[in-house]
Scaffold this motif. Sequence first.
Motif, PDB file in Angstrom:
ATOM      1  N   GLN A 110       0.874  -1.186   0.250  1.00  0.00           N
ATOM      2  CA  GLN A 110      -0.062   0.284  -0.052  1.00  0.00           C
ATOM      3  C   GLN A 110       0.936   1.238   0.108  1.00  0.00           C
ATOM      4  O   GLN A 110       0.590   2.212  -0.751  1.00  0.00           O
ATOM      5  CB  GLN A 110      -0.907   0.026   1.285  1.00  0.00           C
ATOM      6  CG  GLN A 110      -1.913  -1.005   1.300  1.00  0.00           C
ATOM      7  CD  GLN A 110      -2.882  -0.582  -0.016  1.00  0.00           C
ATOM      8  OE1 GLN A 110      -3.255   0.560  -0.254  1.00  0.00           O
ATOM      9  NE2 GLN A 110      -3.580  -1.500  -0.590  1.00  0.00           N
ATOM     10  N   GLN A 111       1.873   1.103   0.852  1.00  0.00           N
ATOM     11  CA  GLN A 111       2.847   2.375   0.974  1.00  0.00           C
ATOM     12  C   GLN A 111       3.325   2.756  -0.460  1.00  0.00           C
ATOM     13  O   GLN A 111       3.653   3.750  -0.956  1.00  0.00           O
ATOM     14  CB  GLN A 111       3.819   2.003   1.958  1.00  0.00           C
ATOM     15  CG  GLN A 111       3.240   2.328   3.463  1.00  0.00           C
ATOM     16  CD  GLN A 111       4.281   1.871   4.246  1.00  0.00           C
ATOM     17  OE1 GLN A 111       5.487   1.630   4.225  1.00  0.00           O
ATOM     18  NE2 GLN A 111       3.777   1.897   5.578  1.00  0.00           N
ATOM     19  N   THR A 145       1.146  11.687  -9.294  1.00  0.00           N
ATOM     20  CA  THR A 145       0.188  12.814  -9.227  1.00  0.00           C
ATOM     21  C   THR A 145       0.987  14.140  -9.369  1.00  0.00           C
ATOM     22  O   THR A 145       0.466  14.913 -10.103  1.00  0.00           O
ATOM     23  CB  THR A 145      -0.522  12.637  -7.905  1.00  0.00           C
ATOM     24  OG1 THR A 145      -1.173  11.704  -7.697  1.00  0.00           O
ATOM     25  CG2 THR A 145      -1.458  14.008  -7.887  1.00  0.00           C
ATOM     26  N   ARG A 203      -2.119   7.821 -13.522  1.00  0.00           N
ATOM     27  CA  ARG A 203      -2.723   9.023 -12.760  1.00  0.00           C
ATOM     28  C   ARG A 203      -3.115   9.761 -13.757  1.00  0.00           C
ATOM     29  O   ARG A 203      -2.371  10.156 -14.942  1.00  0.00           O
ATOM     30  CB  ARG A 203      -1.688   9.723 -11.875  1.00  0.00           C
ATOM     31  CG  ARG A 203      -2.276  11.003 -11.416  1.00  0.00           C
ATOM     32  CD  ARG A 203      -3.253  10.635 -10.498  1.00  0.00           C
ATOM     33  NE  ARG A 203      -3.886  11.938  -9.813  1.00  0.00           N
ATOM     34  CZ  ARG A 203      -4.830  11.555  -8.860  1.00  0.00           C
ATOM     35  NH1 ARG A 203      -5.179  10.612  -8.242  1.00  0.00           N
ATOM     36  NH2 ARG A 203      -5.650  12.735  -8.407  1.00  0.00           N
ATOM     37  N   GLU A 252       1.609   6.617  -6.397  1.00  0.00           N
ATOM     38  CA  GLU A 252       0.530   7.623  -6.522  1.00  0.00           C
ATOM     39  C   GLU A 252       1.026   9.061  -6.507  1.00  0.00           C
ATOM     40  O   GLU A 252       0.523   9.994  -7.261  1.00  0.00           O
ATOM     41  CB  GLU A 252      -0.710   7.194  -5.950  1.00  0.00           C
ATOM     42  CG  GLU A 252      -1.547   6.148  -6.644  1.00  0.00           C
ATOM     43  CD  GLU A 252      -2.774   6.089  -5.759  1.00  0.00           C
ATOM     44  OE1 GLU A 252      -3.086   6.559  -4.885  1.00  0.00           O
ATOM     45  OE2 GLU A 252      -3.636   5.338  -6.480  1.00  0.00           O
ATOM     46  N   SER A 253       1.398   9.329  -5.156  1.00  0.00           N
ATOM     47  CA  SER A 253       1.918  10.703  -4.855  1.00  0.00           C
ATOM     48  C   SER A 253       2.636  11.207  -6.092  1.00  0.00           C
ATOM     49  O   SER A 253       2.813  12.406  -6.567  1.00  0.00           O
ATOM     50  CB  SER A 253       2.700  10.778  -3.688  1.00  0.00           C
ATOM     51  OG  SER A 253       1.844  10.371  -2.677  1.00  0.00           O
ATOM     52  N   SER A 291      -7.046   7.785 -10.810  1.00  0.00           N
ATOM     53  CA  SER A 291      -5.690   6.655 -10.679  1.00  0.00           C
ATOM     54  C   SER A 291      -6.538   5.224 -11.081  1.00  0.00           C
ATOM     55  O   SER A 291      -7.572   5.013 -10.491  1.00  0.00           O
ATOM     56  CB  SER A 291      -4.951   6.558  -9.402  1.00  0.00           C
ATOM     57  OG  SER A 291      -4.310   7.842  -9.005  1.00  0.00           O
ATOM     58  N   GLU A 338       0.960   4.007  -2.638  1.00  0.00           N
ATOM     59  CA  GLU A 338       0.725   5.359  -2.524  1.00  0.00           C
ATOM     60  C   GLU A 338       1.750   6.307  -2.713  1.00  0.00           C
ATOM     61  O   GLU A 338       1.452   7.410  -3.305  1.00  0.00           O
ATOM     62  CB  GLU A 338       0.346   5.476  -0.852  1.00  0.00           C
ATOM     63  CG  GLU A 338      -1.011   5.162  -0.427  1.00  0.00           C
ATOM     64  CD  GLU A 338      -1.481   4.756   1.237  1.00  0.00           C
ATOM     65  OE1 GLU A 338      -0.579   5.228   1.995  1.00  0.00           O
ATOM     66  OE2 GLU A 338      -2.339   4.298   1.363  1.00  0.00           O
TER      67      GLU A 338
END
Length: 901
Positions: free
Chosen positions: A50-51, A61, A274, A57-58, A259, A54
């Motif tokens: 998940q990290q 993004t 993204r 994703e960051s 996303s 995430e």
Amino acid sequence: MSVISIDENDDVLKATDSYRQQRRNVVALYLLALLVMTVLFGWLLHEQYQQEIEAAESRITARANVVTEWAKGVFAQSGQALFGLTEILATQEIPDSDNTQLLQRSLENLTSYLPMIDEVGVFDSEGRLLASSRAGRDADIDISETRFFKVFQHSQQRELITPLYWSKSDQRYYLYHGRRVDTPTGDFAGVAVSNIVPEVFSESLEQMSVFDGESISLVDSGLKFIARYPIPGDQFPVGKQIESSETAQRLVSGDATFSLSAKSPIDGRERLFRIQWVGEYPMLAVVGIDLHELLKAWRQRALILSLVMLVIALLGAWGARHYLSRLALTYQLRQRIEEREQARAEAQIAAAAFQTHLGILITDARGCILKVNETFTRITGYSEAEIVGKNPRMFSTGLQNAAFYRRLWKGVIKAGNWEGEIWSQRKNGELFPEWLTISAVYSVEGTLTHYVATMSDISERKAAEQEIHQLAFYDPLTGLANRRLFMDRMGTALKELHRHQRCGALLFVDIDNFKQINDTLGHYAGDQLLQGIARRMGQMLRDTDTLARLGGDEFAVLIEGIDGSSAQTTQLAERIANKLLAILSEPIELAEESITITGCIGITLMSSGEHNVDDYLQQVDMALFQAKNSGRHTVCFFDPAMQAALLAHVRLEADLHLALANQQWQLYYQPQVNHHGTITGVEVLLRWQHPERGLVSPGEFIPLLESTGLINDVGEWVLEDACKQLVRWSEHPRLCELTISVNISPLQFRDDHFLRRVNDVFERTRAPLHRLKLEVTESLFLEARDDARDKMLALKAQGVRFSLDDFGTGYSSLAYLAQLPLDQLKIDQSFVQQVLESEANAAIVESTIVLAESLSLEVIAEGVETEAQQSWLLDHDCQAYQGYLFGRPVEAKAFEAMMLA
Ligand SMILES: Nc1nc2c(ncn2[C@@H]2O[C@@H]3COP(=O)(O)O[C@H]4[C@@H](O)[C@H](n5cnc6c(=O)[nH]c(N)nc65)O[C@@H]4COP(=O)(O)O[C@H]3[C@H]2O)c(=O)[nH]1
């Protein structure tokens, strides 16, 4: 063994259960730990995943934001250029088609400063091209029918950018950026359009630095490919439609930025994308990151973690296995210890069982002695060392024959064991009876391995049994068979007689006057006498005969198995009886006295199947009774007639008990006369009116009344009835002088209550006692003369008179007669009736009359039947008579009728 097996089995089962439970627990614990660890590791990996996602994703993004801003800058530059142009045109008026050279040069200048713009053109309010930055551009271009133009023409929309648009004239895609041109009055004057080349985006994207696996794309609002870095190659030209239904859906649903994970339609790699709109322009910035690349580190960590987990799991499994194997080992050890304990306990029990009160001897299959216990040694005297290796045959005594041993071993082989009584011998040679059990022992395969013999010395028990048997079946005084054994032998003898059609004889021997001997010489002498008699008789009889003492001085002899006729048996029995009598009569030394005894023997013959034991005992009893009645030293055989008589006697006795209650007694009166023939009195004679037998004579029943004791009641009744008759007659003038003579039995007279009973009768009847005469017999005075005399005197005092009946037949002492308060002597009829024929009788009668006269007694002769007799009696001064000559005994009424006639 069986004593402990149940508990131990329970323990073993419990231990096994516990072990299995522990094993299950360990496995469950291990699996649980594994599960927890897996969940933990899974959770950890998931978190890291998940990290990673995430973080990615960051990152994408941020990258998308940069790209968006950059793309927006491109459009902003185009917008500013168009803005400046339109502002100029608004203030200077749009030139007509013929004066566009200046405008065209301005446009050319403009494009030279803006590399991303391929061409800038201005269209008039009719949609016709006024000027273009590209030299030689066809002046006939008309965009009045395009939707793009109409938006400006019909609305106040100031600016508009199209998605990729295919230019047929240029044969390429553009992004058209239009701006409304107003007149100075603000009316629609036309549109200024810049053609933005899509390649300008890819060139700029190439300048961007991307990570491994990262992709940056720009697509128009219709998902047509504009630009991408890394460059996809020829297979993906500008304007190619990108197939992504998920993206299309998200756009339709109005998501401005989102996303998604998907396979890249461009290079086919799995990516996290993204996607976001580039401002309000018809363009999307798509930043993707290759998941494979992205998760490379995570996968490595996951791999490491998995390996760690695997190692831990393996270590755990190894630990659990180790623990389980230790547990199993412990369990096995415990089991072995328990088995050993059990075996030890069993061995102890076996050892304890071996040391029992029973002697035990163990041999191998060939009969070779292997082991004996202490009890065996104690019983036989042989130590183990002395007999190990020998054969038990050494104990045989020869008392059992070969057939016995054959049966014994047959039993052991057939049934596996044999038990029974057997004679054995001790080391010192002493023979003794033992109870022996021999068991064959077989192996699991069924092979005979051993013989186990257990033995107990039963000599004491046998002696005790012998003693009990002796006491139960033998007379302790004489050692002869007792009644019980005798009965038993009789039963057996009868069966034998029946089986072999033989005869036998049963003898009862009774010692005459044994009671007197016992009383006189003492019981010790009596015992010696009995022992002596038993010894002599035993010596005389054969072994096959049974001599028994039935009690007191009563001996019985059973002679069996005589192969002869009943006559021969009779002779034999008589011979034996006479021999026995002869032996009995031999003098015997007792209490320093030599005495001679006699005996009586009753005999009955036994033949096959006629009677049972009781019958024969009854018969021999009768025979003995008969013998005793016949006097001393007599032998009597049983006679069936004797039995009949006795039976009749017994029945009569039973009937007598009923006679009084049923008023079967009756009194008869026989007249007594004086020398004038005048009746002066009567003798009362009892009659029994038997319901079946008719009138029964007193000669039959008086002795029975005496032997049963009934004489007291019946005698009282006779006296009372006679007294009542006296009372009745005393009231009659012609009968009032009559006397009544009543017979009184000596037994009745001797009874302790006699006087009271008689007085009660007198009291009840109030009879004139001076006319009552009681007839007593001489036998009354044989014993207790004084008592008889006293009673007579007491009655005499009341006026009662006494007549001595049957005078001359007894043993009266004349001296004593004189002392008795008698009134009359009655000459017995046996003398009277022979008075004329027998001089002896005549002499007796004559002397009786003289005696009576000398003693001042009356004399009366009974049984006078003829006048000759009466005249002889009268001649000899006997003046009173009784007999048939004067009248037979008759009922009261008949007598009264005779008197009053
Ligand atoms: N042949 C012959 N007989 C004659 C003659 N005259 C009388 N007798 C019989 O002689 C018996 C006389 O009685 P006993 O000597 O007292 O002998 C009596 C007496 O001892 C006994 N007895 C009878 N009645 C009683 C009784 O009430 N009590 C007791 N204790 N004994 C009784 O029974 C005996 C027999 O009595 P019975 O049979 O009645 O027999 C009677 C009688 O019938 C005669 O001329 N010729």
